[in-house]
Design a protein around this motif. Structure first.
Motif, PDB file in Angstrom:
ATOM      1  N   PHE A 142       0.796  -1.222   0.000  1.00 44.83           N
ATOM      2  CA  PHE A 142       0.000   0.000   0.000  1.00 44.83           C
ATOM      3  C   PHE A 142       0.832   1.277   0.000  1.00 44.83           C
ATOM      4  CE2 PHE A 142      -2.820  -3.187   1.906  1.00 44.83           C
ATOM      5  CZ  PHE A 142      -3.951  -3.030   1.121  1.00 44.83           C
ATOM      6  N   THR A 143       2.139   1.178   0.161  1.00 48.07           N
ATOM      7  CA  THR A 143       2.958   2.393   0.224  1.00 48.07           C
ATOM      8  C   THR A 143       4.388   2.109  -0.221  1.00 48.07           C
ATOM      9  OG1 THR A 143       3.743   4.173   1.659  1.00 48.07           O
ATOM     10  CG2 THR A 143       3.597   1.998   2.646  1.00 48.07           C
ATOM     11  N   ALA A 144       5.015   3.140  -0.769  1.00 52.14           N
ATOM     12  CA  ALA A 144       6.433   3.055  -1.123  1.00 52.14           C
ATOM     13  C   ALA A 144       7.316   3.605  -0.008  1.00 52.14           C
ATOM     14  CB  ALA A 144       6.688   3.824  -2.414  1.00 52.14           C
ATOM     15  N   LEU A 145       6.705   4.059   1.099  1.00 52.36           N
ATOM     16  CA  LEU A 145       7.491   4.591   2.205  1.00 52.36           C
ATOM     17  C   LEU A 145       8.359   3.501   2.844  1.00 52.36           C
ATOM     18  CD1 LEU A 145       4.780   6.750   4.037  1.00 52.36           C
ATOM     19  CD2 LEU A 145       6.764   7.612   2.759  1.00 52.36           C
ATOM     20  N   PRO A 146       9.509   3.872   3.397  1.00 55.38           N
ATOM     21  CA  PRO A 146      10.308   2.904   4.154  1.00 55.38           C
ATOM     22  C   PRO A 146       9.513   2.383   5.348  1.00 55.38           C
ATOM     23  CG  PRO A 146      11.553   4.922   3.737  1.00 55.38           C
ATOM     24  CD  PRO A 146      10.137   5.209   3.357  1.00 55.38           C
ATOM     25  N   VAL A 147       9.774   1.151   5.734  1.00 54.23           N
ATOM     26  CA  VAL A 147       9.097   0.512   6.861  1.00 54.23           C
ATOM     27  C   VAL A 147      10.124   0.199   7.944  1.00 54.23           C
ATOM     28  CG1 VAL A 147       7.658  -1.416   7.622  1.00 54.23           C
ATOM     29  CG2 VAL A 147       7.399  -0.507   5.298  1.00 54.23           C
ATOM     30  N   CYS A 148       9.884   0.703   9.155  1.00 49.75           N
ATOM     31  CA  CYS A 148      10.767   0.437  10.294  1.00 49.75           C
ATOM     32  C   CYS A 148      10.005  -0.366  11.331  1.00 49.75           C
ATOM     33  CB  CYS A 148      11.270   1.741  10.908  1.00 49.75           C
ATOM     34  SG  CYS A 148      12.299   2.720   9.788  1.00 49.75           S
ATOM     35  N   VAL A 149      10.652  -1.383  11.878  1.00 50.97           N
ATOM     36  CA  VAL A 149      10.015  -2.296  12.826  1.00 50.97           C
ATOM     37  C   VAL A 149      10.398  -1.907  14.250  1.00 50.97           C
ATOM     38  CG1 VAL A 149       9.872  -4.692  13.616  1.00 50.97           C
ATOM     39  CG2 VAL A 149      10.014  -4.192  11.170  1.00 50.97           C
ATOM     40  N   GLY A 150       9.386  -1.808  15.122  1.00 57.40           N
ATOM     41  CA  GLY A 150       9.638  -1.489  16.516  1.00 57.40           C
ATOM     42  C   GLY A 150       8.730  -2.267  17.442  1.00 57.40           C
ATOM     43  N   PHE A 151       8.863  -2.049  18.738  1.00 58.08           N
ATOM     44  CA  PHE A 151       8.206  -2.782  19.822  1.00 58.08           C
ATOM     45  C   PHE A 151       8.895  -4.144  19.982  1.00 58.08           C
ATOM     46  CE2 PHE A 151       5.298   0.527  19.575  1.00 58.08           C
ATOM     47  CZ  PHE A 151       4.180   0.389  20.384  1.00 58.08           C
ATOM     48  N   GLY A 152       9.639  -4.323  21.028  1.00 56.69           N
ATOM     49  CA  GLY A 152      10.234  -5.626  21.329  1.00 56.69           C
ATOM     50  C   GLY A 152      11.600  -5.870  20.729  1.00 56.69           C
ATOM     51  N   ILE A 153      12.194  -4.879  20.052  1.00 54.66           N
ATOM     52  CA  ILE A 153      13.546  -5.026  19.509  1.00 54.66           C
ATOM     53  C   ILE A 153      14.521  -4.687  20.632  1.00 54.66           C
ATOM     54  CG2 ILE A 153      15.131  -4.400  17.645  1.00 54.66           C
ATOM     55  CD1 ILE A 153      12.482  -5.610  16.697  1.00 54.66           C
ATOM     56  N   LYS A 154      15.269  -5.690  21.100  1.00 58.30           N
ATOM     57  CA  LYS A 154      16.007  -5.514  22.353  1.00 58.30           C
ATOM     58  C   LYS A 154      17.514  -5.664  22.244  1.00 58.30           C
ATOM     59  CE  LYS A 154      12.090  -7.293  25.013  1.00 58.30           C
ATOM     60  NZ  LYS A 154      11.621  -8.346  25.948  1.00 58.30           N
ATOM     61  N   SER A 155      18.011  -6.314  21.202  1.00 56.41           N
ATOM     62  CA  SER A 155      19.423  -6.691  21.179  1.00 56.41           C
ATOM     63  C   SER A 155      20.022  -6.521  19.799  1.00 56.41           C
ATOM     64  CB  SER A 155      19.559  -8.164  21.598  1.00 56.41           C
ATOM     65  OG  SER A 155      18.959  -9.005  20.618  1.00 56.41           O
ATOM     66  N   ALA A 156      21.336  -6.673  19.737  1.00 53.69           N
ATOM     67  CA  ALA A 156      22.023  -6.625  18.451  1.00 53.69           C
ATOM     68  C   ALA A 156      21.537  -7.752  17.538  1.00 53.69           C
ATOM     69  CB  ALA A 156      23.529  -6.713  18.659  1.00 53.69           C
ATOM     70  N   ASP A 157      21.250  -8.906  18.114  1.00 51.52           N
ATOM     71  CA  ASP A 157      20.718 -10.022  17.316  1.00 51.52           C
ATOM     72  C   ASP A 157      19.358  -9.657  16.718  1.00 51.52           C
ATOM     73  OD1 ASP A 157      22.936 -11.587  17.793  1.00 51.52           O
ATOM     74  OD2 ASP A 157      22.003 -12.751  19.404  1.00 51.52           O
ATOM     75  N   ASP A 158      18.510  -9.021  17.531  1.00 52.03           N
ATOM     76  CA  ASP A 158      17.204  -8.579  17.018  1.00 52.03           C
ATOM     77  C   ASP A 158      17.369  -7.579  15.882  1.00 52.03           C
ATOM     78  OD1 ASP A 158      15.862 -10.108  18.906  1.00 52.03           O
ATOM     79  OD2 ASP A 158      15.573  -8.433  20.297  1.00 52.03           O
ATOM     80  N   VAL A 159      18.312  -6.667  16.044  1.00 52.19           N
ATOM     81  CA  VAL A 159      18.571  -5.666  15.019  1.00 52.19           C
ATOM     82  C   VAL A 159      18.934  -6.340  13.703  1.00 52.19           C
ATOM     83  CG1 VAL A 159      20.252  -3.920  14.299  1.00 52.19           C
ATOM     84  CG2 VAL A 159      19.167  -3.756  16.543  1.00 52.19           C
ATOM     85  N   GLN A 160      19.762  -7.352  13.769  1.00 49.92           N
ATOM     86  CA  GLN A 160      20.149  -8.051  12.543  1.00 49.92           C
ATOM     87  C   GLN A 160      18.979  -8.825  11.944  1.00 49.92           C
ATOM     88  OE1 GLN A 160      23.869 -10.266  13.188  1.00 49.92           O
ATOM     89  NE2 GLN A 160      24.834  -8.525  12.204  1.00 49.92           N
ATOM     90  N   THR A 161      18.211  -9.492  12.811  1.00 48.10           N
ATOM     91  CA  THR A 161      17.083 -10.287  12.327  1.00 48.10           C
ATOM     92  C   THR A 161      16.048  -9.419  11.616  1.00 48.10           C
ATOM     93  OG1 THR A 161      17.334 -11.953  14.058  1.00 48.10           O
ATOM     94  CG2 THR A 161      15.169 -11.781  13.022  1.00 48.10           C
ATOM     95  N   PHE A 162      15.629  -8.342  12.272  1.00 51.23           N
ATOM     96  CA  PHE A 162      14.550  -7.533  11.718  1.00 51.23           C
ATOM     97  C   PHE A 162      15.055  -6.481  10.736  1.00 51.23           C
ATOM     98  CE2 PHE A 162      12.924  -9.414  15.593  1.00 51.23           C
ATOM     99  CZ  PHE A 162      11.739  -9.962  15.129  1.00 51.23           C
ATOM    100  N   GLY A 163      16.332  -6.133  10.843  1.00 51.54           N
ATOM    101  CA  GLY A 163      16.916  -5.246   9.856  1.00 51.54           C
ATOM    102  C   GLY A 163      17.001  -5.883   8.483  1.00 51.54           C
ATOM    103  N   ALA A 164      17.069  -7.213   8.450  1.00 51.27           N
ATOM    104  CA  ALA A 164      17.091  -7.925   7.169  1.00 51.27           C
ATOM    105  C   ALA A 164      15.701  -8.017   6.548  1.00 51.27           C
ATOM    106  CB  ALA A 164      17.665  -9.333   7.366  1.00 51.27           C
ATOM    107  N   ILE A 165      14.666  -7.735   7.355  1.00 51.08           N
ATOM    108  CA  ILE A 165      13.287  -7.828   6.881  1.00 51.08           C
ATOM    109  C   ILE A 165      12.756  -6.474   6.434  1.00 51.08           C
ATOM    110  CG2 ILE A 165      10.908  -8.284   7.656  1.00 51.08           C
ATOM    111  CD1 ILE A 165      12.090 -10.418   9.536  1.00 51.08           C
ATOM    112  N   ALA A 166      13.133  -5.419   7.162  1.00 52.87           N
ATOM    113  CA  ALA A 166      12.548  -4.099   6.959  1.00 52.87           C
ATOM    114  C   ALA A 166      13.609  -3.083   6.549  1.00 52.87           C
ATOM    115  CB  ALA A 166      11.834  -3.652   8.229  1.00 52.87           C
ATOM    116  N   ASP A 167      13.193  -1.824   6.461  1.00 50.58           N
ATOM    117  CA  ASP A 167      14.106  -0.738   6.091  1.00 50.58           C
ATOM    118  C   ASP A 167      14.753  -0.091   7.299  1.00 50.58           C
ATOM    119  OD1 ASP A 167      13.432  -0.668   3.151  1.00 50.58           O
ATOM    120  OD2 ASP A 167      11.450  -0.273   3.993  1.00 50.58           O
TER     121      ASP A 167
END
Length: 276
Positions: free
Chosen positions: A205-230
């Motif tokens: 529905f949008t060309a805007l970048p998507v950032c994931v939040g709520f529950g991102i707690k660690s460097a591992d989480d950053v890598q996991t969800f950074g590979a999914i979103a912008d």
């Protein structure tokens, strides 16, 4: 709208092929001067976009950590005017890092929308996340903010229907905040597969970048969800780091060390092809 610092920063990171690290802290926690020193430390530690929390007495979307931070800030005398002043002081030494003010509508309503937007622009604010203003209330703040050149960023959760997604994203700008879990901030652990599905739905529905939040707690989480979103948003764990640092007498150093680990992680995310 004219291009904002958020637009430029997200475009730059896209060109670099990596996700954004968005860091949240509560303005005025534990006091004004300490909080300002933390804000100044964030870009040096690796933060790409700063979310500046506006303390409020009834924070419906915030978990225990951010609620406690807001209470500490209010007890220390933090107000919306002082939060804007903090942004202004930060901006005097940093004209590039985007600042997004996050919070609730009541303090802005009491301050006065026109006055707030004038002061926000003068303070170098680039975006707003107002948790309790749905699209039906766009005339209250969203549309005036866009006219003033301030991005209005929407929170999108997985229980939104396609019709609701269209409504929420109709006036959205800057980036979309993908809420990775149900409930308040900082408690549940996100499911990567469910987040991947939600990111895919949002991007339909949008060309805007998507950032994931709520529950991102660690460097591992950053890598996991950074590979999914912008981008990824880290909030409650930074608030915890502030509390630990205050106990040791070095809040800015504590936050800087934690965010530096997150920054290193976001810069080493293996980038998969964009999910459409």
């Amino acid at each position: 709208m004219t291009t904002t610092r958020i637009d430029r920063r997200m475009a730059k990171l896209k060109a670099e092929g990596r996700p954004a690290l968005v860091t949240y802290f509560m303005g005025g926690d534990p006091d004004y001067e300490t909080s300002l020193s933390i804000m100044k430390a964030l870009p040096k530690a690796g933060s790409d976009i700063i979310e500046l929390g506006m303390p409020f007495s009834d924070p419906m979307a915030d978990g225990p950590a951010i609620q406690a931070a807001g209470l500490r800030a209010l007890k220390a005398g933090q107000t919306l005017a002082r939060t804007l002043e903090m942004a202004r002081e930060f901006r005097a030494g940093d004209n590039d890092t985007p600042i997004v003010m996050m919070g609730y509508y009541n303090p802005i309503y009491i301050y006065g929308v026109d006055r707030f937007l004038t002061d926000a622009v003068a303070s170098g604010i680039d975006g707003l996340i107002i948790v309790d203003l749905p699209p039906e209330m766009d005339a209250e703040l969203c549309i005036p903010a866009l006219k003033a050149g301030i991005n209005f960023i929407r929170l999108i959760s997985s229980n939104a229907s396609d019709i609701r997604l269209k409504q929420q994203l109709g006036q959205a700008s800057g980036f979309v905040y993908c809420v990775s879990t149900h409930g308040t901030t900082g408690l549940a652990t996100p499911d990567p597969q469910k987040v991947r599905q939600l990111v895919r739905r949002i991007r339909a529905f949008t060309a805007l970048p998507v950032c994931v939040g709520f529950g991102i707690k660690s460097a591992d989480d950053v890598q996991t969800f950074g590979a999914i979103a912008d981008g990824v948003v880290v909030g409650s764990e930074i608030v915890h780091a502030i509390a630990r640092g205050v106990a040791m007498g070095s809040a800015a150093a504590s936050v800087g060390a934690f965010v530096s680990d997150l920054g290193n992680a976001v810069r080493s995310v293996p980038r998969a092809p964009r999910i459409e």
